[in-house]
Design a protein around this motif. Sequence first.
Motif, PDB file in Angstrom:
ATOM      1  N   THR A 457       0.835  -1.190   0.000  1.00 12.55           N
ATOM      2  CA  THR A 457       0.000   0.000   0.000  1.00 12.55           C
ATOM      3  C   THR A 457       0.875   1.246   0.000  1.00 12.55           C
ATOM      4  O   THR A 457       1.761   1.392   0.841  1.00 12.55           O
ATOM      5  N   THR A 474      -4.173   6.835   1.426  1.00 11.10           N
ATOM      6  CA  THR A 474      -3.443   5.981   0.486  1.00 11.10           C
ATOM      7  C   THR A 474      -3.671   6.478  -0.939  1.00 11.10           C
ATOM      8  O   THR A 474      -4.691   7.109  -1.235  1.00 11.10           O
ATOM      9  N   LEU A 476      -4.280   4.641  -3.511  1.00 14.04           N
ATOM     10  CA  LEU A 476      -5.398   3.910  -4.097  1.00 14.04           C
ATOM     11  C   LEU A 476      -6.726   4.573  -3.750  1.00 14.04           C
ATOM     12  O   LEU A 476      -7.596   4.749  -4.609  1.00 14.04           O
ATOM     13  N   GLU A 479      -6.986   7.949  -5.714  1.00 11.46           N
ATOM     14  CA  GLU A 479      -7.294   7.760  -7.131  1.00 11.46           C
ATOM     15  C   GLU A 479      -8.734   7.319  -7.333  1.00 11.46           C
ATOM     16  O   GLU A 479      -9.405   7.755  -8.275  1.00 11.46           O
TER      17      GLU A 479
END
Length: 514
Positions: A457, A474, A476, A479
């Motif tokens: 991560t 994070t 992820l 995004e």
Amino acid sequence: MMAAVRRLPVVVVLGATGTGKSKLAIELGQKFNGEIISADSMQIYEGLNIITNKVTSAEQLQCRHHLIGYVNPFTNTSNTVVNFRDKALPIIEKVAAEGKLPIIVGGTNYYIESLLWNFLVDPQAQDEGPDAKKSRMSNSGPVIHGRECPRSPGAGATPSGQLTTSGASSTRPGATQVAEASLGGEVTLEGKGEATPEGKGGTTLEGSRKAPIDRGTDREGGFKDIESSELHRQLTLVDPATAKKIHPHNRRKIIRALEVYGQHGVPLSDILKSQHASAGSAAAISGPARYEKTCIFWIQCDQRVLDARLDARVDAMMEQGLLQELHDFHSEYRHNMQGHCDYTLGMFQSIGFKEFHNYLLLPEDERDTVKGRQLRDEGLVLLKLATRQYAKRQVKWIRNRFLKRPGPGVLPVYGVDSTDVSLWADNVFKPACDILSAIQEDVSPGVPPLESGGAVTEHVYNVCDVCAGRVFTTLLEWEAHTSSRKHKRALSKQRKQMRQAAMLNSDVTSESTE
């Protein structure tokens, strides 16, 4: 016999609630001369056998069980994973030393992790100065449980052929607070990790980086009157690497990280780096695997089949007297606490209490009224929903923490399927026996383990000014947010407002020049 003992693995049975973990563990224990170590955070408490779905007395006679019903739920509401680990590890060693097979089974996967990997950080007593703690941190050995842990004769294989561990497991008695490195290096902490309501006040930790934090006798100690946003700011000052991995509203994680710093004099991020180094990879989310040989079974089940099975199990629990069990416990708790009740601790974290809370608070003569029956029916619906959701969270945890565990500490996990209970012998028991027999004989099982391994991560702290300052820890998550329809609509609205404001300003400027 000694050679057989050395070949004994530690067996772990994973799976969502309702998949048959206890059944397989008992069957394996009977066939392979094993004893079962229960890893369930609710079954450790005395009583409430129905809601916690404890194995029956008859089942316990079929195979010896450990760590069931050993905690008084009225006098000990702050039992932690450290307490569990410190009780479980000596039992595992003793079982193995007797030439028997240790079988770990339970629904609290976090408890199981604490036995399989060295990853817990125990805040030490505050009478040690931070200089001494920093000295320990600078040594070459891995830092486990807040202390230097070089390998010693007692930490590895023993002359009697006991289990081989990859690090010392002893800890200071009485340590209660826990922090650990989670998936991808994210810091997670003992408990549910949910954000709690912010307190009020302005006490800070500034003035001395090395001053130990004064913890009170309650859950949050000296932090209880400080807002979560302020605590997060303080964590940013002393441990920015950890702060960027924790959401500002995740109060519990922030407090635990501050406790580790205050009691060690060293940032949690530094301790975790040492653990990762001991595992041989910066990508690792913990220290090395504790045991030399581990056999993990994951009992899988089709989700739709499992949902129906869980609903039926809840109905059966109701018929067995679930409501009376909850009511008796609830009444005794209120009597013992003399009105000072905290329904967020201990046994009250078990599924069932929250769902029937309003019903349980009704006077006895109101339970059979229209209102009482309505609250009871609502509680039943909520209990079934919560049970199904809990099963899904367990599956997600297994995938993320056992299969997708980054770094070199991944342990093989073998899948068996209990979707069709009429085929249990062929689809669950026999495959498990074949795999375990092969591992005991030091040969490769006839079936491969489930595919494992995952990406690390990447922690990037972002604040979305477009969406009311939402925080993401994070890359992820960031995004995914910036690609979401909600964010795009908010961004489009913001740009439209900016264009309108620009046009208005332009008109005003034109009028003023005329």
